[in-house]
Write a protein that holds these residues in place. Structure first.
Motif, short mmCIF file in Angstrom:
data_model
loop_
_atom_site.label_atom_id
_atom_site.label_comp_id
_atom_site.label_asym_id
_atom_site.label_seq_id
_atom_site.Cartn_x
_atom_site.Cartn_y
_atom_site.Cartn_z
N UNK A 8 0.86 -1.19 0.00
CA UNK A 8 0.00 0.00 0.00
C UNK A 8 0.89 1.23 0.00
N UNK A 9 0.50 2.21 -0.76
CA UNK A 9 1.19 3.49 -0.77
C UNK A 9 0.14 4.57 -0.67
N UNK A 10 0.31 5.45 0.29
CA UNK A 10 -0.64 6.54 0.54
C UNK A 10 -2.06 6.01 0.73
N UNK A 11 -2.18 4.86 1.41
CA UNK A 11 -3.48 4.28 1.71
C UNK A 11 -4.13 3.54 0.55
N UNK A 12 -3.41 3.36 -0.56
CA UNK A 12 -3.96 2.66 -1.73
C UNK A 12 -3.31 1.29 -1.85
N UNK A 13 -4.13 0.25 -1.93
CA UNK A 13 -3.62 -1.10 -2.15
C UNK A 13 -3.26 -1.22 -3.62
N UNK A 14 -1.98 -1.51 -3.90
CA UNK A 14 -1.49 -1.55 -5.28
C UNK A 14 -1.09 -2.93 -5.75
N UNK A 15 -0.93 -3.87 -4.82
CA UNK A 15 -0.55 -5.21 -5.21
C UNK A 15 0.04 -5.96 -4.04
N UNK A 16 0.74 -7.06 -4.36
CA UNK A 16 1.26 -7.95 -3.35
C UNK A 16 2.73 -8.25 -3.64
N UNK A 17 3.54 -8.24 -2.59
CA UNK A 17 4.92 -8.70 -2.68
C UNK A 17 4.93 -10.18 -2.31
#
Length: 66
Positions: A8-17
């Motif tokens: 998550x960046x700035x409260x946005x879920x963008x993907x998975x590591x």
């Protein structure tokens, strides 16, 4: 066992590591972060920095929650 961590960046879920051997790979859920899917990273924090760079370079919109 497969290890994974949400990115998550700035409260946005963008993907998975996802851990692959001793490295980490990124699987994007947002088109704006897809450029970060390339390559392996030493740790999740290095991967997060790559995702942040991919977002900064992308001209695609990021979906907002809500």
């Amino acid at each position: 066992m497969i290890r994974s961590r949400p990115i998550e960046i700035d409260g946005r879920f963008l993907g998975v590591a996802v851990q692959q051997g001793g490295s980490w790979r990124f699987i994007a859920t947002e088109a704006a972060a897809r450029a970060a899917e390339e390559g392996l990273h030493a740790d999740p924090e290095a991967l997060r920095r790559q995702v942040r760079r991919a977002l900064a370079e992308s001209r695609l919109p990021v979906r907002r929650a809500g």
